[in-house]
Every structure is written in structure tokens, then in C-alpha cells.
Design an enzyme around this catalytic site. Structure first.
Site, mmCIF file in Angstrom:
data_model
loop_
_atom_site.group_PDB
_atom_site.id
_atom_site.type_symbol
_atom_site.label_atom_id
_atom_site.label_comp_id
_atom_site.label_asym_id
_atom_site.label_seq_id
_atom_site.Cartn_x
_atom_site.Cartn_y
_atom_site.Cartn_z
ATOM 1 N N GLU A 48 -99.035 -97.377 22.258
ATOM 2 C CA GLU A 48 -98.943 -96.305 23.257
ATOM 3 C C GLU A 48 -98.243 -96.826 24.510
ATOM 4 O O GLU A 48 -98.458 -97.953 24.942
ATOM 5 C CB GLU A 48 -100.357 -95.846 23.610
ATOM 6 C CG GLU A 48 -100.422 -94.774 24.685
ATOM 7 C CD GLU A 48 -101.844 -94.429 25.105
ATOM 8 O OE1 GLU A 48 -102.058 -93.330 25.620
ATOM 9 O OE2 GLU A 48 -102.751 -95.279 24.895
ATOM 10 N N LYS A 113 -99.832 -86.029 23.778
ATOM 11 C CA LYS A 113 -101.236 -86.419 23.660
ATOM 12 C C LYS A 113 -102.133 -85.238 23.994
ATOM 13 O O LYS A 113 -102.040 -84.650 25.066
ATOM 14 C CB LYS A 113 -101.511 -87.586 24.601
ATOM 15 C CG LYS A 113 -102.879 -88.240 24.437
ATOM 16 C CD LYS A 113 -102.968 -89.461 25.340
ATOM 17 C CE LYS A 113 -104.259 -90.239 25.174
ATOM 18 N NZ LYS A 113 -104.295 -91.425 26.066
ATOM 19 N N CYS A 147 -104.030 -92.680 20.909
ATOM 20 C CA CYS A 147 -105.178 -93.339 21.521
ATOM 21 C C CYS A 147 -106.456 -92.496 21.557
ATOM 22 O O CYS A 147 -107.159 -92.393 20.567
ATOM 23 C CB CYS A 147 -104.793 -93.824 22.924
ATOM 24 S SG CYS A 147 -105.862 -95.160 23.561
#
Length: 263
Positions: A48, A113, A147
Site C-alpha cells: 500500500e 480503498k 489494508c
């Protein structure tokens, strides 16, 4: 499978320390490491925010198709692999932690995200993603996430009618929560009957957070195909499409899953 499909998918997991908020240094370092892989691979997965580290400094966000995007296209062309990684993107006055999947012909796909890490004030810097991405590559369906998304199984949920084969997580996941990282990667593989590749960074960032890596590739049983420990290293995992199909046929859990739509 299609004419350009592959039975064995070779995935390079790039676990690296990152230079804090230094795009030039990170791209140069990662390019050198990737050049040393030494064999053909089908997918290259980066951590990331691989070009800066996990920073909320929106001044470092780039428009699409500038420095980092062009670098990813260059690496994809050189390696003939699908290159996957996230970085901060600016678009129409907003900022996104965006994951790109770039093919060797420069075609790219992206999503943002979904779950922003409020403890780190990520929600104050970036906008959440609204759509999940699945990329078709060499006869494989690949879904990339970022993540904190790992903690939310509904967003990762596989589809019985159109299942993905490989779930990828790119991360800057701190050492103090390593147990959760290792446990949840296994859970996502088992519950979704899919291969999982999780790529984390190592080292220490500009906020003093430490990262021990623990990048891993897991099969559909949650068993490790490749573990990277805490080293600055690239390892290659090999996944079999036939093995995955046979397992899903012999134990059709996805067919019994709940059907729902995320709003």
C-alpha cells in the site's frame, strides 16, 4: 480457459522497506528490486502507498497518468506482468487511496480503498471507494483490496454466481497488530474459497510505526504457499487453477452462501 490463460499463476510478492514521502527514492529502489526477480511472473504485487509510505499528506497525491502511473506502466511492459499497488491520487478536488492494476499493454483498472482507517485520520484526508474491482487476467479473476479492508469480510465476500479466484491485499499493517493480519488473511481465504496474496511493508515510517512484513500467499484452505517473514525480499507463489476448481467442486460452500447486495 481463454487462449491466453494460464493454469499456474506466478505471483511475485514485493515486501520492502519504504522511503518516507520520497517518491523518487521508492520508485528507483523498487524498480531495482523487481529487475532482480530473475524469472517470468504473471503478477507483481507492491505494498500500500508504495511510493510514499502510509502518509496523510495530500500534497503528495498525484493525478492519474503522471509519475507513479507511468512508472507502473513501464514496469508492466518490462516484465509482461500485471502490476498491482496503491498510491495517493488527486482527482476533481478530492483525494483517494487508489489501487491500480496495470497490464503490459498499459491498460489499467482501479478502485479506491473502501474502509478508511479513522484511527490514523485517513478519513480526513481521503474519500472512500464505492465500487469493488475484479480484473480478468490470463484466465484468472483477481480482486484487489487495500489494508484496512481486510477487517471487513462483507466487502471481501466472494460471489457464488461469478466468483473471483484470487484476493489481493496491499498493506501498511503495523507490527503491533500482526496477529490480526495473519489471522484474517487465512479467514478470507477459507471463507471465500480462493487464493489470497497479502503484501505488507517492513521497516519504520515517518510516524514511528514499525512494520514486520508477514506478507504471505495462501491457498483456498488458508494454508501457506509462501511466507516472507520480516525480510526485505521478493518471493514467488504459484497457484493452480485446476486445484482451485476441483476443490470448489468437491466442497461447494459458495453455493450455500447468503445472497445480498452491498448498498
Amino acid at each position: 480457459m481463454s487462449e491466453d490463460s494460464t493454469e499456474i499463476l506466478r505471483i511475485a510478492l514485493v515486501q520492502s522497506d519504504l522511503y518516507w514521502e520520497d517518491v523518487t527514492a521508492n520508485l528507483s529502489s523498487l524498480e531495482e528490486k523487481i529487475a532482480g526477480i530473475g524469472e517470468a511472473v504473471d503478477v507483481i504485487v507492491l505494498p500500500e502507498m508504495f511510493n510514499t509510505g502510509f502518509t496523510m499528506n495530500s500534497a503528495l497525491a498525484e493525478p492519474m497518468n503522471l509519475t507513479t502511473t507511468k512508472w507502473m506502466k513501464q514496469i508492466a511492459a518490462q516484465t509482461q506482468a500485471l502490476v498491482v499497488g496503491s498510491f495517493a491520487v488527486s482527482e476533481a478536488g478530492h483525494f483517494y487511496n487508489r489501487i491500480l492494476c496495470v497490464r503490459p499493454d498499459s491498460t489499467l483498472f482501479y478502485s479506491d480503498k473502501r474502509h478508511l482507517f479513522t484511527l490514523g485520520k485517513e478519513h480526513l484526508a481521503f474519500q472512500p471507494g464505492m465500487k469493488r474491482l475484479t480484473v480478468d487476467w490470463k484466465g484468472w479473476k483477481i480482486t484487489p483490496l487495500i489494508c484496512y479492508d481486510l477487517r471487513f469480510p462483507v466487502w471481501s465476500r466472494n460471489s457464488a454466481s461469478d466468483p473471483y479466484d484470487l484476493l489481493i491485499y496491499v498493506a501498511n499493517w503495523p507490527s503491533k497488530r500482526a496477529h490480526a493480519w495473519n489471522t484474517l488473511l487465512k479467514a478470507r481465504a477459507i471463507e471465500n474459497q480462493c487464493y489470497v496474496a497479502g503484501v505488507n511493508r517492513i521497516g519504520e515510517d515517518g510516524n514511528g510505526l514499525k512494520y514486520q512484513g508477514d506478507s504471505a500467499a495462501l491457498d483456498y484452505l488458508g494454508e501457506p504457499a509462501c511466507m516472507l517473514g520480516d525480510s526485505d525480499v521478493i518471493k514467488i507463489a504459484r497457484f493452480s487453477k485446476t486445484d482451485l476448481k476441483e476443490y470448489r467442486t468437491s466442497f461447494p460452500v459458495l453455493a450455500d452462501s447468503d445472497q445480498f447486495t452491498i448498498g
